[in-house]
Each structure stands twice: as structure tokens, then as C-alpha cells.
Design an enzyme around this catalytic site. Structure first.
Site, mmCIF file in Angstrom:
data_model
loop_
_atom_site.group_PDB
_atom_site.id
_atom_site.type_symbol
_atom_site.label_atom_id
_atom_site.label_comp_id
_atom_site.label_asym_id
_atom_site.label_seq_id
_atom_site.Cartn_x
_atom_site.Cartn_y
_atom_site.Cartn_z
ATOM 1 N N LYS A 1 52.197 -6.363 -7.660
ATOM 2 C CA LYS A 1 52.067 -4.903 -7.809
ATOM 3 C C LYS A 1 53.334 -4.389 -8.486
ATOM 4 O O LYS A 1 54.396 -5.008 -8.360
ATOM 5 C CB LYS A 1 51.936 -4.233 -6.437
ATOM 6 C CG LYS A 1 51.280 -2.873 -6.458
ATOM 7 C CD LYS A 1 49.772 -2.987 -6.454
ATOM 8 C CE LYS A 1 49.106 -1.627 -6.559
ATOM 9 N NZ LYS A 1 47.650 -1.745 -6.491
HETATM 10 P P1 NAD Z 1 44.009 8.112 -9.535
HETATM 11 O O1 NAD Z 1 45.406 8.465 -9.847
HETATM 12 O O2 NAD Z 1 43.003 8.022 -10.633
HETATM 13 O O3 NAD Z 1 43.410 9.127 -8.444
HETATM 14 C C1 NAD Z 1 44.059 9.450 -7.265
HETATM 15 C C2 NAD Z 1 43.389 10.691 -6.716
HETATM 16 O O4 NAD Z 1 43.931 10.989 -5.439
HETATM 17 C C3 NAD Z 1 43.598 11.946 -7.574
HETATM 18 O O5 NAD Z 1 42.390 12.684 -7.595
HETATM 19 C C4 NAD Z 1 44.647 12.724 -6.793
HETATM 20 O O6 NAD Z 1 44.602 14.121 -7.039
HETATM 21 C C5 NAD Z 1 44.238 12.377 -5.380
HETATM 22 N N1 NAD Z 1 45.265 12.617 -4.388
HETATM 23 C C6 NAD Z 1 46.571 12.244 -4.411
HETATM 24 N N2 NAD Z 1 47.193 12.680 -3.305
HETATM 25 C C7 NAD Z 1 46.253 13.315 -2.558
HETATM 26 C C8 NAD Z 1 46.266 13.974 -1.314
HETATM 27 N N3 NAD Z 1 47.385 14.078 -0.603
HETATM 28 N N4 NAD Z 1 45.115 14.509 -0.863
HETATM 29 C C9 NAD Z 1 43.960 14.410 -1.583
HETATM 30 N N5 NAD Z 1 43.896 13.811 -2.756
HETATM 31 C C10 NAD Z 1 45.018 13.274 -3.245
HETATM 32 O O7 NAD Z 1 44.096 6.730 -8.720
HETATM 33 P P2 NAD Z 1 42.957 5.657 -8.487
HETATM 34 O O8 NAD Z 1 43.135 4.576 -9.491
HETATM 35 O O9 NAD Z 1 41.658 6.346 -8.322
HETATM 36 O O10 NAD Z 1 43.443 5.035 -7.089
HETATM 37 C C11 NAD Z 1 43.099 5.651 -5.845
HETATM 38 C C12 NAD Z 1 43.302 4.625 -4.727
HETATM 39 O O11 NAD Z 1 42.477 3.483 -4.992
HETATM 40 C C13 NAD Z 1 44.713 4.079 -4.581
HETATM 41 O O12 NAD Z 1 44.976 3.836 -3.230
HETATM 42 C C14 NAD Z 1 44.660 2.768 -5.343
HETATM 43 O O13 NAD Z 1 45.648 1.840 -4.918
HETATM 44 C C15 NAD Z 1 43.267 2.303 -4.981
HETATM 45 N N6 NAD Z 1 42.715 1.325 -5.919
HETATM 46 C C16 NAD Z 1 42.556 1.601 -7.234
HETATM 47 C C17 NAD Z 1 41.987 0.661 -8.092
HETATM 48 C C18 NAD Z 1 41.706 0.942 -9.540
HETATM 49 O O14 NAD Z 1 41.055 0.099 -10.195
HETATM 50 N N7 NAD Z 1 42.121 2.076 -10.078
HETATM 51 C C19 NAD Z 1 41.623 -0.598 -7.582
HETATM 52 C C20 NAD Z 1 41.785 -0.854 -6.219
HETATM 53 C C21 NAD Z 1 42.323 0.117 -5.403
#
Ligand code: NAD
Length: 424
Positions: free
Chosen positions: A112
């Protein structure tokens, strides 16, 4: 501009990861040496970058890269760009990636990276400069056989395109030798369907859970915290299958509609305005109210440690699908297990992204091009068969899905260590 704020929950993710692996080592009866070998990260890098942006200012950003384990292959995991990311958080997330890649059966280890900067404060050119400075700074730690980054919170496919360009530019070649980064734009060797892969995978596990628990999708009420990549795609995919998304939130606020939100309109609104706030198709509610909404399925898809012992007793969902990494603290996990909530653990639920990253990696290595149908079918098949393996162990052992997923994942890594041999 310097970003130094520490977020409160960062140590939580590492603590949760450590708790999970220690519990698993106990259940599997691993000896202390092997336990230490699978717990301690192989490599942790911490650095600071200071790129200058067009207005003459310098950005000062702490950056982190952790390769937790590479027994089963090169370390794989996304780049998180937030105002509060720390080395501890990146280490915990890298450890979770080791189990996730192992469970979903791809030849990768866990890694990571983190860039401590709030992306919302950056203009597109400034973000590109920061991403390029990060790439140059950690270049010697990135590579198809070392660590292969991908998007995570705060980073996206365009950022991965800049990483790919930065590597081939530094090497003086049009294309790098092998896959240095996944989640790239398709035109640069990315794979169709990678952007939607994690969210589609989350939806596939919810469907599998409903089948096993005899719940019908039509009428299933779903709440989603975080409406970024994972949250919005999960919401669109589950709504398309007939479920009703009643609540959603992001960093700007929450929205609720008992009859069901129009998720397509909500996604359009977010794309146009940058957030959920002001959406006319629902009643404004707080982020906490979304987590505690009256629903059947809750998808936390934002940050880690958002459900704790404080709010766990008020969670009303019967199924929690962990779109985010480590959204529950160990205490919350225990409370919700005791309440009989069916939890689809992160290393299973959100593994669709890394699975399709693996397809991108093989596609690029072999100069192949997969179709969207091929990607979707392989994703769906891998998610559902992995779900079934975890569910089967859950039934046999009378234990939560998280324990079963961890047992299977850790066993595979330990098998890898023993097959390689313990001599130096
Ligand atoms: P992203 O940046 O596209 O979206 C994150 C979202 O969370 C945004 O809408 C943001 O406004 C919201 N957010 C942040 N803080 C917040 C809060 N306090 N309350 C409510 N909403 C809040 O990120 P993503 O890629 O969608 O990742 C989201 C989660 O999924 C993370 O934990 C990430 O590690 C996990 N994840 C992502 C992937 C991927 O392929 N992108 C894969 C596995 C896991």
C-alpha cells in the site's frame, strides 16, 4: 502549502489488522516464529516530497510505501491520498492486502502507499505534479516484480496514467517493460471494467449473501456510506439488480428517501457538483444517520474504523458489506456478531478491484486485450466462488465470515512460506 494533520482513526486500521491476524494465528495454532513472519511488514518507506507548482508555491507532502509480504508475488495495493494518512494506516492496509490477494487467489502479496495531502485542495495540474513527484521519489520501489500500485481513496485512473507515463518517460521508452501500475486509463493499457470492479464485486457478494440467507433483492433496503468510486458503483449495481437504495452519504453530507433514491440522478448530481449536498431527490440527513439508517444492508465505502463500540449498538442493518477497508473496529465487530449481523468482510467483499487489477497485469504482460464481458464474467465467477468457500467454512466451523476468510487467506500465505522453505 504543507499538510500535517493526523486523522484520529489511523492507528485503528493497523490495530484492527493486527487483531485480525493474531486471532487467526491463535485459531490456526501457528507457531510464534511463523506468526511473527506473517505479521511484520517486509519493508516500510517514509519520505517527504516538495514539488513546486505553477503559482510558485511548493507542496510539502509526507509519502509512505509499505510492502507487507511478497511470499505469493509482488506486493499489490492502492495509493491513498488523504490529509491524514500515516505510516501506521498504510501498514495496516498493506497487511490487509496480503490476506485479500491470498484469499481471492491472485499471485500477489500485500502492499500500500500513501500521500498525505487533501486532494480537494489541489487543482488538476497540482495533483498531477504531486503524483509525478511521488512516482519519481519512490521509483526504485515500484515495478512489476516489486510493488504494483493502483487507485485508492483520493486517487483515480488519471493519476495512474501519470504514474505510467512518469515511469516510461524516466526509462526513455514508449511503454514500460511489464505492468508497473493498474487502474490506468484503458487507452494506456488499462482494462475495461477496472474502475467499476470493486463496486461490482461488492454487489456480487451481497447477491450471494441474499441467496444464502433467503433474502429477496426486490425490496431490499440498502444504505451506503461514501459515494466515491466503490460506494457509487456498488449502489448503482445493487439498484440495477432490484434493491432499493434508501440512504447515501459522502464527505459533503447525506441524503435519505424511504421510497428509494434515484441512484443514477444522485451520481449525476455528484459528478456535476462534487458532492451529495444539495441533492433534490432526498431529505438531508447526517453521515451518522446514514450508518444507523433503518435498512437491510449497510455498505460502508469510505474510511476505516467508522463503526465503533460507540455506534455499533445503534446499527440496524442485518447485513454489512465492507466496501471500505477495515470499516469496523474489533469491538464493533464483536458487538455486531453478537447481534447476529451477517458481515461480509473487507478482504472478500472489496477484493473485486485487486482481482481485475490482476487481469490488467496479465493483459499488459501478454499484450492482450480482454473484453468487458470477459472481465465481468471472470470477476463474477471469482467473487461468487470465493464467497462460497468462505461461507462453507463458516457453516462448518460455526464462526463469523471474517474468521473463515482470514483462516483461508493466512493458511495460503503460510503454505507459501513453507513451500519456499525457511532457509535464507
Ligand atoms: P473515493 O475517494 O473514490 O471515495 C471515497 C468516498 O468517501 C467519497 O465519496 C468521500 O466523499 C467519502 N467520504 C470520505 N470521508 C467521509 C466521511 N467522513 N463520511 C462520509 N463519506 C466520506 O475512494 P474509493 O476508491 O471509493 O475507496 C473507498 C473505500 O474503499 C476505501 O476504504 C478504500 O480503501 C476501499 N477500497 C477501494 C478500492 C478501489 O478499487 N478503489 C478497492 C478496495 C477497497
Amino acid at each position: 502549502m504543507v499538510q500535517t494533520t493526523e486523522s484520529n482513526n489511523v492507528d485503528g486500521i493497523l490495530q484492527t489488522a493486527l487483531w485480525n491476524v493474531q486471532q487467526t494465528a491463535g485459531r490456526l495454532g501457528l507457531n510464534p516464529d511463523i506468526t511473527r513472519r506473517i505479521v511484520e511488514p517486509a519493508e516500510q518507506i517514509r519520505s517527504v516530497i516538495h514539488p513546486q507548482v505553477p503559482n510558485g508555491e511548493m507542496l510539502h507532502a509526507h509519502v509512505f510505501l509499505v510492502r507487507h509480504n511478497d511470499v505469493l508475488g509482488p506486493s499489490k495495493g492502492g495509493i491513498r491520498m488523504t490529509a491524514g494518512v500515516t505510516l501506521n494506516e498504510v501498514t495496516g492496509l498493506a497487511m490487509e492486502m496480503t490476506w485479500k490477494t491470498s484469499l481471492i487467489g491472485v499471485p500477489f502479496g500485500g502492499g500500500k502507499a500513501g500521500i498525505r495531502y487533501d486532494p480537494a485542495l489541489l487543482k488538476p495540474t497540482e495533483k498531477e505534479i504531486l503524483i509525478r513527484a511521488f512516482t519519481r521519489g519512490v521509483r526504485r520501489h515500484i515495478g512489476p516484480e516489486v510493488y504494483v500500485p493502483a487507485p485508492d481513496m483520493g486517487t483515480n485512473d488519471s493519476d495512474m496514467g501519470h504514474i505510467r507515463d512518469c515511469v516510461s518517460y524516466s526509462d526513455g521508452k514508449s511503454i514500460p517493460a511489464g505492468c508497473f501500475v493498474t487502474g490506468k486509463p484503458v487507452v494506456l493499457g488499462g482494462i475495461v471494467g477496472r474502475r467499476e470492479a470493486t463496486g461490482n464485486g461488492v454487489a456480487a457478494t451481497i447477491v450471494a449473501a441474499c441467496e444464502r440467507l433467503n433474502k429477496k433483492l426486490p425490496g431490499l433496503r440498502v444504505a451506503v456510506q461514501g459515494f466515491g468510486n466503490v460506494g457509487s458503483v456498488s449502489a448503482l449495481a445493487i439498484a440495477e439488480k432490484g434493491a432499493t437504495v434508501v440512504a447515501a452519504s459522502d464527505i459533503t453530507g447525506g441524503t435519505y428517501c424511504a421510497e428509494g433514491l434515484d441512484v443514477v440522478k444522485l451520481a449525476d448530481h455528484v459528478a456535476k457538483t462534487g458532492g451529495i449536498k444539495g441533492f433534490a431527490g432526498g431529505k438531508e440527513i447526517t453521515n451518522a444517520q446514514v450508518l444507523e439508517a433503518d435498512c437491510d444492508v449497510l455498505i460502508p465505502a469510505a474510511g476505516g474504523s467508522v463503526i465503533t463500540e460507540e455506534n455499533a449498538p445503534r446499527i440496524r442493518a442485518k447485513i454489512i458489506a465492507e466496501g471500505a477497508n477495515a470499516p469496523l473496529t474489533p469491538q464493533a465487530d464483536e458487538i455486531l456478531n453478537a447481534k447476529g449481523v451477517f458481515i461480509i468482510p473487507d478482504i472478500l467483499c472489496n477484493a473485486g478491484g485487486v482481482f481485475v487489477s490482476y487481469l490488467e497485469y496479465t493483459q499488459e504482460t501478454q499484450r492482450d486485450q480482454m473484453t468487458r464481458d470477459e472481465v465481468q464474467q471472470r470477476l463474477y465467477h471469482r467473487m461468487t466462488t470465493t464467497f462460497d468457500r468462505v461461507y462453507e467454512r463458516t457453516q462448518q466451523k460455526h464462526q463469523p465470515m471474517r474468521h473463515s476468510a482470514m483462516d483461508l487467506a493466512v493458511t495460503r500465505v503460510v503454505d507459501g512460506i513453507q513451500s519456499r522453505g525457511l532457509l535464507p
